[in-house]
Scaffold this motif. Sequence first.
Motif, PDB file in Angstrom:
ATOM      1  N   ARG A  58      36.046  46.975  48.048  1.00 54.91           N
ATOM      2  CA  ARG A  58      36.049  48.434  47.876  1.00 54.91           C
ATOM      3  C   ARG A  58      36.088  48.812  46.406  1.00 54.91           C
ATOM      4  O   ARG A  58      35.605  49.878  46.025  1.00 54.91           O
ATOM      5  N   PHE A 103      39.399  46.253  39.803  1.00 56.94           N
ATOM      6  CA  PHE A 103      40.213  46.952  38.819  1.00 56.94           C
ATOM      7  C   PHE A 103      40.547  46.015  37.659  1.00 56.94           C
ATOM      8  O   PHE A 103      40.853  44.840  37.872  1.00 56.94           O
ATOM      9  N   TYR A 105      43.284  45.744  34.450  1.00 64.94           N
ATOM     10  CA  TYR A 105      44.522  46.235  33.875  1.00 64.94           C
ATOM     11  C   TYR A 105      44.813  45.448  32.604  1.00 64.94           C
ATOM     12  O   TYR A 105      44.455  44.286  32.483  1.00 64.94           O
ATOM     13  N   PHE A 129      46.440  50.629  33.669  1.00 60.42           N
ATOM     14  CA  PHE A 129      45.093  50.722  34.222  1.00 60.42           C
ATOM     15  C   PHE A 129      44.044  50.923  33.126  1.00 60.42           C
ATOM     16  O   PHE A 129      44.231  51.738  32.207  1.00 60.42           O
ATOM     17  N   THR A 186      37.991  50.990  36.891  1.00 64.88           N
ATOM     18  CA  THR A 186      37.648  50.651  38.271  1.00 64.88           C
ATOM     19  C   THR A 186      36.133  50.555  38.367  1.00 64.88           C
ATOM     20  O   THR A 186      35.417  51.422  37.849  1.00 64.88           O
ATOM     21  N   TYR A 195      33.004  49.916  41.313  1.00 61.45           N
ATOM     22  CA  TYR A 195      32.864  49.991  42.763  1.00 61.45           C
ATOM     23  C   TYR A 195      31.647  49.259  43.309  1.00 61.45           C
ATOM     24  O   TYR A 195      31.655  48.847  44.475  1.00 61.45           O
ATOM     25  N   LEU A 253      44.439  41.666  33.329  1.00 58.42           N
ATOM     26  CA  LEU A 253      44.506  41.330  34.749  1.00 58.42           C
ATOM     27  C   LEU A 253      43.356  41.980  35.502  1.00 58.42           C
ATOM     28  O   LEU A 253      42.998  43.122  35.248  1.00 58.42           O
ATOM     29  N   GLN A 283      40.294  45.315  45.535  1.00 53.98           N
ATOM     30  CA  GLN A 283      40.752  46.056  46.709  1.00 53.98           C
ATOM     31  C   GLN A 283      39.727  45.828  47.802  1.00 53.98           C
ATOM     32  O   GLN A 283      38.529  46.006  47.589  1.00 53.98           O
ATOM     33  N   THR A 295      42.334  46.484  53.922  1.00 56.29           N
ATOM     34  CA  THR A 295      43.740  46.237  53.584  1.00 56.29           C
ATOM     35  C   THR A 295      44.483  47.477  53.121  1.00 56.29           C
ATOM     36  O   THR A 295      45.500  47.387  52.459  1.00 56.29           O
ATOM     37  N   LEU A 296      43.980  48.658  53.474  1.00 55.16           N
ATOM     38  CA  LEU A 296      44.718  49.904  53.281  1.00 55.16           C
ATOM     39  C   LEU A 296      45.224  50.100  51.864  1.00 55.16           C
ATOM     40  O   LEU A 296      46.340  50.567  51.643  1.00 55.16           O
ATOM     41  N   GLY A 297      44.419  49.729  50.880  1.00 57.26           N
ATOM     42  CA  GLY A 297      44.755  50.049  49.506  1.00 57.26           C
ATOM     43  C   GLY A 297      45.446  48.975  48.705  1.00 57.26           C
ATOM     44  O   GLY A 297      45.630  49.133  47.506  1.00 57.26           O
ATOM     45  N   ARG A 298      45.836  47.861  49.323  1.00 61.24           N
ATOM     46  CA  ARG A 298      46.537  46.853  48.531  1.00 61.24           C
ATOM     47  C   ARG A 298      45.568  46.168  47.578  1.00 61.24           C
ATOM     48  O   ARG A 298      44.365  46.104  47.838  1.00 61.24           O
ATOM     49  N   LEU A 299      46.101  45.648  46.484  1.00 57.83           N
ATOM     50  CA  LEU A 299      45.320  44.930  45.489  1.00 57.83           C
ATOM     51  C   LEU A 299      45.674  43.450  45.506  1.00 57.83           C
ATOM     52  O   LEU A 299      46.831  43.083  45.699  1.00 57.83           O
ATOM     53  N   PHE A 331      45.593  40.383  42.925  1.00 57.23           N
ATOM     54  CA  PHE A 331      45.488  40.165  41.494  1.00 57.23           C
ATOM     55  C   PHE A 331      45.127  38.725  41.162  1.00 57.23           C
ATOM     56  O   PHE A 331      45.563  37.784  41.836  1.00 57.23           O
ATOM     57  N   ARG A 335      45.386  35.744  38.023  1.00 60.44           N
ATOM     58  CA  ARG A 335      46.516  35.299  37.203  1.00 60.44           C
ATOM     59  C   ARG A 335      46.467  35.847  35.784  1.00 60.44           C
ATOM     60  O   ARG A 335      47.459  35.762  35.056  1.00 60.44           O
TER      61      ARG A 335
END
Lengths: 111, 112
Positions: free
Chosen positions: A31, A34, A36, A46, A49, A51, A87, A91, A95-99, A101, A103
């Motif tokens: 989705r 990102f 960071y 942040f 993003t 897409y 980092l 997404q 998974t309803l918005g979880r990220l 990451f 290492r």
Amino acid sequence: EDQVTQSPEALRLQEGESSSLNCSYTVSGLRGLFWYRQDPGKGPEFLFTLYSAGEEKEKERLKATLTKKESFLHITAPKPEDSATYLCAVQVGSTLGRLYFGRGTQLTVWP
Amino acid sequence: DARVTQTPRHKVTEMGQEVTMRCQPILGHNTVFWYRQTMMQGLELLAYFRNRAPLDDSGMPKDRFSAEMPDATLATLKIQPSEPRDSAVYFCASGLEGKPQHFGDGTRLSIL
């Protein structure tokens, strides 16, 4: 299993020496990707993003690009204040918005 | 700029003690995340909430960790009893669906 891999783990650059950081991913239903920045003792900040494949974003000396398998963070003529850990996170649609990451890449820019 | 606020910033305590970490999300954000960061594992998701309801806490050791949102301005993460392996930096992040997450500066936890 969804995976995010960043390379290199650490990168040392002389001021003004351009380079790229890599984030490769194996996920189903991306989705968004990102980027960071994290300074010592601080939370991730942040940056961008992305897409869809082919998309690019720029901010000062940083440019992020995205393909179907990886993203690059290009750093042009870096300065010592660009030193940080970068980092990458993905997404996934289910998974309803979880990220998830990676290492991170620890970047050091010396004068 | 609005920021996620975490307290305390540092916590040192002995094994077996209860630890409570608090997070004030950015006003208006409806999603709150708890992460743990270690050198070995990097940044791991422990739990997250949307509109104060828990969506996923599969990343937490269930027997000792608990996460709650008593109201929209406060999220808590508790460890009881704490163990040395819980030593890490714990981050809270908040966001809106479809928007980037914004992180606090973390609680650095040391369990002796």
